[in-house]
Design a protein around this motif. Structure first.
Motif, mmCIF file in Angstrom:
data_model
loop_
_atom_site.group_PDB
_atom_site.id
_atom_site.type_symbol
_atom_site.label_atom_id
_atom_site.label_comp_id
_atom_site.label_asym_id
_atom_site.label_seq_id
_atom_site.Cartn_x
_atom_site.Cartn_y
_atom_site.Cartn_z
ATOM 1 N N ASP A 150 -44.841 -48.033 0.523
ATOM 2 C CA ASP A 150 -45.364 -49.474 0.545
ATOM 3 C C ASP A 150 -46.881 -49.599 0.173
ATOM 4 O O ASP A 150 -47.371 -50.813 0.529
ATOM 5 C CB ASP A 150 -45.260 -49.863 2.222
ATOM 6 C CG ASP A 150 -43.801 -49.804 2.855
ATOM 7 O OD1 ASP A 150 -42.986 -50.283 1.969
ATOM 8 O OD2 ASP A 150 -43.679 -49.530 4.028
ATOM 9 N N ASN A 151 -47.452 -48.857 -0.342
ATOM 10 C CA ASN A 151 -48.676 -49.017 -0.510
ATOM 11 C C ASN A 151 -48.880 -48.389 -2.331
ATOM 12 O O ASN A 151 -50.178 -48.146 -2.695
ATOM 13 C CB ASN A 151 -49.877 -48.258 -0.044
ATOM 14 C CG ASN A 151 -49.731 -46.670 0.353
ATOM 15 O OD1 ASN A 151 -48.666 -46.290 -0.211
ATOM 16 N ND2 ASN A 151 -50.431 -46.182 1.042
ATOM 17 N N THR A 152 -47.890 -48.233 -2.947
ATOM 18 C CA THR A 152 -47.686 -47.470 -4.142
ATOM 19 C C THR A 152 -46.905 -48.462 -5.532
ATOM 20 O O THR A 152 -45.901 -49.042 -4.965
ATOM 21 C CB THR A 152 -47.231 -46.043 -4.363
ATOM 22 O OG1 THR A 152 -48.003 -45.344 -3.380
ATOM 23 C CG2 THR A 152 -47.280 -45.620 -5.658
ATOM 24 N N ILE A 153 -47.598 -48.803 -6.273
ATOM 25 C CA ILE A 153 -47.053 -49.360 -7.545
ATOM 26 C C ILE A 153 -46.163 -48.421 -8.140
ATOM 27 O O ILE A 153 -46.725 -47.517 -8.724
ATOM 28 C CB ILE A 153 -47.855 -50.183 -8.418
ATOM 29 C CG1 ILE A 153 -48.652 -51.208 -7.787
ATOM 30 C CG2 ILE A 153 -46.958 -50.698 -9.924
ATOM 31 C CD1 ILE A 153 -49.649 -51.790 -8.596
ATOM 32 N N LEU A 154 -44.941 -48.459 -8.305
ATOM 33 C CA LEU A 154 -44.020 -47.320 -9.000
ATOM 34 C C LEU A 154 -43.750 -48.074 -10.492
ATOM 35 O O LEU A 154 -43.104 -49.177 -10.597
ATOM 36 C CB LEU A 154 -42.704 -46.874 -8.435
ATOM 37 C CG LEU A 154 -41.832 -46.186 -9.210
ATOM 38 C CD1 LEU A 154 -42.410 -44.604 -9.247
ATOM 39 C CD2 LEU A 154 -40.464 -46.086 -8.210
ATOM 40 N N TYR A 155 -44.086 -47.337 -11.643
ATOM 41 C CA TYR A 155 -43.778 -47.997 -13.012
ATOM 42 C C TYR A 155 -42.833 -46.628 -13.899
ATOM 43 O O TYR A 155 -43.518 -45.890 -14.031
ATOM 44 C CB TYR A 155 -45.154 -48.133 -13.441
ATOM 45 C CG TYR A 155 -45.244 -49.076 -14.816
ATOM 46 C CD1 TYR A 155 -45.659 -50.202 -14.567
ATOM 47 C CD2 TYR A 155 -44.999 -48.403 -16.113
ATOM 48 C CE1 TYR A 155 -45.788 -51.179 -15.938
ATOM 49 C CE2 TYR A 155 -45.155 -49.396 -17.424
ATOM 50 C CZ TYR A 155 -45.325 -50.490 -16.990
ATOM 51 O OH TYR A 155 -45.615 -51.217 -18.312
#
Ligand code: GP9
Length: 413
Positions: free
Chosen positions: A243-248
């Motif tokens: 919930d606090n990470t952008i996954l790319y």
């Protein structure tokens, strides 16, 4: 000449700041985890073989993510290192060789360096020899705080070239948990590398008529890499990172399997020159935002050069001061994507160069009909594509960024 180059970057910087969707800075302070998946191509996303999904975890993740269905790799001879370079620095790779090997000591505006300056702890993770593609030197120059290479991993799952992706992700998450947040972590997988010879014990697909062919083995390898991706997501949830990470997540380049008949058999239809060109040049891109917002399929043209500017946009960091060429995926307006070969698309036209590289001998396609159209329609964008590749080559080979930035009369982009 230098003024023209500065002007070009200034305009590109302005175009990247036109987003009206409220995403600028919407994820300020989030962690960023980028995963570059080896030979991960777009043509088998959502597809089945013998009733079994090839990428079930990626497909499931798509439901709550942004999926870019016209995302292109922009690599040249530097393959994996080119995908890495273009994504992190938002410049084109070179026409020959790898920037990592040829110009590691030149100046680039890179994502890890910029995020470091903005309070992020940054790390590159790849369980292979640190010297391969000159990563050990290049990653220092790119400003990473850490580079975790093979010697930092326990070889508890040996697959293909090195450590299996499942163990690689598991051990990388442990390393990340020791880092201070926010972090930027860049993970490069390896298990789906050519020649795709995974042991029978990890093969989970029934590839039917492709069994024991290189194409079938490729699908098996991707299926394994996808299972590892599923475990990474579970691990992120377990470790409180979801919930606090952008996954790319994106693919680096094609699989080097060029036999058209394989793709026709797999897709069950004859393929044109345009189809084949798209198949060999499109890789998937999936962006999962911490709150799962904006999920959907985005069919605008996009490419690897867009990663750094788009992530900076989500974190609320302006790219105007930087010498970056890519698009911001979230900006308004038309996007233009140029491949290293000189092929390009603006979403309406698609140009495929000929082997002799003479503009007139290439093919200009109208994407609304998928038919060839008057070559002259592609002339103006072709000139722009050529200009971009030339600017990028000059910037890299002549190490122009410091000069452009410090010029007495320099107007910064
Ligand atoms: C090895 C890996 C492979 O470290 O990145 O690179 P490639 O051969 O695909 O360019």
């Amino acid at each position: 000449e230098k003024d023209n180059i500065r002007d070009w970057f200034q305009k590109a910087g302005d175009a990247r700041e036109t987003a009206t969707d409220g995403t600028f800075g919407a994820y300020k302070g989030s962690n960023v985890l980028a995963v570059q998946v080896e030979a991960f191509m777009n043509f088998m996303i959502g597809k089945k073989i013998g009733g079994q999904e090839i990428t079930p975890n990626f497909n499931k993740l798509m439901q709550e993510s942004l999926y870019f269905s016209n995302y292109f790799h922009q690599t040249g001879q530097g393959r994996t290192s080119d995908a890495d370079f273009s994504s992190q620095s938002s410049l084109h790779p070179l026409p020959t060789g790898s920037v990592f090997v040829r110009y590691p000591d030149h100046t680039y505006d890179t994502l890890p360096q910029i995020l470091s300056q903005n309070g992020y702890e940054t790390g590159a993770f790849h369980a292979y020899e640190g010297s391969f593609w000159n990563r050990i030197n290049m990653y220092k120059a790119m400003g990473y705080d850490h580079f975790y290479s093979k010697k930092e991993y326990a070889m508890d799952e040996s697959l293909g070239w090195s450590l299996g992706d499942k163990s690689f992700f598991r051990q990388s998450l442990v390393k990340m948990s020791e880092e201070q947040q926010p972090f930027y972590s860049f993970l490069i997988t390896l298990s789906s590398h050519h020649p795709y010879s995974l042991p029978a014990s990890v093969r989970q697909l029934d590839t039917g008529e492709f069994k024991d062919t290189i194409f079938g083995n490729y699908l098996e390898s991707i299926h394994y890499a996808d299972a590892a991706l599923g475990e990474l997501v579970e691990g992120m949830k377990r470790d409180g990172l979801w919930d606090n990470t952008i996954l790319y997540v994106y693919g680096d380049h094609d699989n080097s399997i060029t036999e058209q008949a394989d793709y026709e058999k797999f897709l069950g239809k004859p393929l044109t020159e345009l189809d084949m060109h798209q198949i060999m040049n499109q890789v998937p891109l999936l962006v999962h935002l911490p709150d799962g917002k904006a999920a959907g399929i985005y069919d605008q043209p996009a490419g690897q050069l867009d990663m750094a500017p788009s992530i900076l946009h989500l974190l609320g960091i302006s790219t105007k001061p930087y010498y970056m060429m890519g698009n911001n995926l979230f900006a308004d307006g038309d996007k233009f994507v140029v491949l290293r070969s000189g092929a390009f698309t603006d979403g309406k036209l698609y140009y495929i160069p000929s082997p002799d590289n003479l503009f007139e001998n290439g093919n200009c396609y109208d994407l609304s009909t998928k038919e060839k159209t008057d070559i002259e329609k592609c002339r103006v964008p072709h000139e722009e594509a050529k200009k971009r590749l030339q600017i990028s080559d000059d910037l890299i080979a002549s190490d122009l960024i410091p000069e452009l930035r410090s010029g007495k009369d320099a107007q910064q982009p």
